[in-house]
Design an enzyme around this catalytic site. Sequence first.
Site, PDB file in Angstrom:
ATOM      1  N   ALA A 159       0.921  -1.189   0.131  1.00 44.17           N
ATOM      2  CA  ALA A 159      -0.038  -0.157  -0.029  1.00 44.17           C
ATOM      3  C   ALA A 159       0.730   1.137   0.007  1.00 44.17           C
ATOM      4  CB  ALA A 159      -0.836   0.123   1.402  1.00 44.17           C
TER       5      ALA A 159
ATOM      6  N   HIS B  47      12.329  -1.485  17.514  1.00 38.50           N
ATOM      7  CA  HIS B  47      11.457  -1.940  16.293  1.00 38.50           C
ATOM      8  C   HIS B  47      11.920  -1.113  15.276  1.00 38.50           C
ATOM      9  CE1 HIS B  47       8.323  -4.473  18.702  1.00 38.50           C
ATOM     10  NE2 HIS B  47       9.344  -4.124  19.414  1.00 38.50           N
TER      11      HIS B  47
ATOM     12  N   THR C  36       4.748  -1.376   4.631  1.00 37.00           N
ATOM     13  CA  THR C  36       4.505  -2.110   5.937  1.00 37.00           C
ATOM     14  C   THR C  36       4.017  -1.326   7.198  1.00 37.00           C
ATOM     15  OG1 THR C  36       6.039  -3.686   5.161  1.00 37.00           O
ATOM     16  CG2 THR C  36       5.602  -3.670   7.463  1.00 37.00           C
TER      17      THR C  36
ATOM     18  N   HIS D   2      11.001  -8.328  11.144  1.00 35.61           N
ATOM     19  CA  HIS D   2      11.912  -7.304  11.108  1.00 35.61           C
ATOM     20  C   HIS D   2      13.468  -7.524  10.437  1.00 35.61           C
ATOM     21  CE1 HIS D   2      10.564  -5.778  15.809  1.00 35.61           C
ATOM     22  NE2 HIS D   2       9.748  -5.518  14.847  1.00 35.61           N
TER      23      HIS D   2
ATOM     24  N   VAL E 155       8.382  -1.971  -9.443  1.00 40.74           N
ATOM     25  CA  VAL E 155       9.689  -1.845 -10.286  1.00 40.74           C
ATOM     26  C   VAL E 155      10.319  -3.432 -10.519  1.00 40.74           C
ATOM     27  CG1 VAL E 155      12.070  -1.195  -9.778  1.00 40.74           C
ATOM     28  CG2 VAL E 155      10.163   0.234  -9.270  1.00 40.74           C
TER      29      VAL E 155
END
Length: 573
Positions: free
Chosen positions: A89, A553, A93, A510, A238
């Site tokens: 979107a 994070h 993320t 992560h 891409v």
Amino acid sequence: MNERWHVVKHLTTSSPARTCGLVLANRLSADPKIRVAVIEPGEDVRDNVNVTDPALFTVPFGTSIDWQYSTTPQPAAGNRTIPWHAGKAIGGTSTINGMTYIRGDRAQFDAWEALGNEGWNWESLYPYYKKTEKFTVPSGAQMAAGATYDPEVHGETGHVHTGFPFSFTNSSFHELATNTWAGLGYPLNEDVNAGSVRGFSTWPQTLDRDRNIRFDAARSYYYPVEDRPNLTLIRGTVKRIIWSRSSVAGGIAVAEGVEYVSPDGELVDVTAAEEVILSAGALRSPLILESSGVGNPSLLNSLGIETRVDLPGVGEYLQEQPNTVLVYSSTLNWSGSAPYATFSTAQDMFGDETSSIETSTLAQIPDWAKKVAAASNGAVEAANVEKLFRVQHDLVFRQNATLGETLTTISGGYFVSAMWLLLPFSWGSVHLTSVEAINAPAIDPKYFLVDFDLDVQIGLGRLAQKFWHTKPMGDFVDGSVSPIDGVLPLNATDKQWTSYIGDSLMPNHHPIGTASMMSRELGGVVDPKLRVYGTKNVRVVDSSILPLQFSGHLTATLYAVAERAAELIIEAA
């Protein structure tokens, strides 16, 4: 059929990890003389309630705004292929993540500079952390529920709203959790964003508290400036970089643009007057590089791709944290949410055995490095992996960086712990599987390739289990839900824990390291200016460049990295 598009000065190609790409688009296009194009296949989700409502985290998983990746079969997980979520979107993320805003331990960022990245350390990043942030001071009710903070370490005027959610529960849960963790040797950490995360704490999230809206990268950096005449967002995926014909084989490769796939399947070229900047994330930027002939010649040859730049580190050094969850039923039914985290050091986990474990693991590093190198099919050298592992080992045992995180939360009548090792020595890879399969990478985190990682994960599981069975919290635990009672008794063996972890293992989402910022000799892909080695005008700015894991994070650090990268790019213009 190929079409041509107009020339732009900076071409930012971003999908799916749009956090960095949109920061760059915002900052670069602030100069009206610079034309910026961002290429993104995902949709506009500013009015998608499953994105905007912080309480609906996880609802978008498996929908059209999730890439819905999966890993290769993982031997440590019964050869399961494990689902892996990533946002598809505008905002990437950051539109579907847990919104956690935690930076990490100072020493872990200083280690980046120790790898040869001059100017990349905690002190250099700290001003950018504050620059990006617009922190909302917690309300009295939130303070009563346990929200703590240090005003000196937060920004007040940045683009990214951070704060504690209104759903933050004002019950006795925080007091119970605080006292229980204190009894286990974990003091309250007033603010995990000050450069040390060790202990028990609450943490802010990337949201506008008063409007109760997730503040993703698009809401923070793109929507406010989307009408700039020199900023264009192009819908597409891409595929590869287009190289100038003047580039000489074996010399410096010069990019003149990219080729992307339009929503209707057409191949379209975009020409860049100055630079091509990849901000496609740790799972996709390596694929674009490989599709463009930048990577391991052996792999590229097997895919029928001509090698433009010999960079075997592309796609290697993938570092991901395995996640395990325990769920208990409660004798009480608390409402709301409780974002509480506990960070453990080696001393916390191993106690009196820490010194002996430090010695034994240090002796095993050469063998660990050989395992990782062998798993890369010769793409990385064991001697280089060993150097990196020694830096990480020093962080764990000499600099007391935290190596485990335990999330403690409540959900209705259930108590939940999610835990993960923060600094894995099991490093994997992500690679292109075919020239046409740009959306189907081979993601292989190689969970628990190194036994020490499993030892740490088991230790974290036992710690969480001990927490729920320690007074005062233990008085309110009714029984185990996941796993069911009897599967993991309090005296469970390593074998029982290994079985449960393997059966329930999930990604922590992560991923870093697949286009690492470090010397080319060590297997690095980009230099400290974030330019891809062997190219004149290609940079990577996303989580793939982060060379070592850290105890935060990703979101907070990616914003800071992108802000600093924007200044580097502008200075070089």
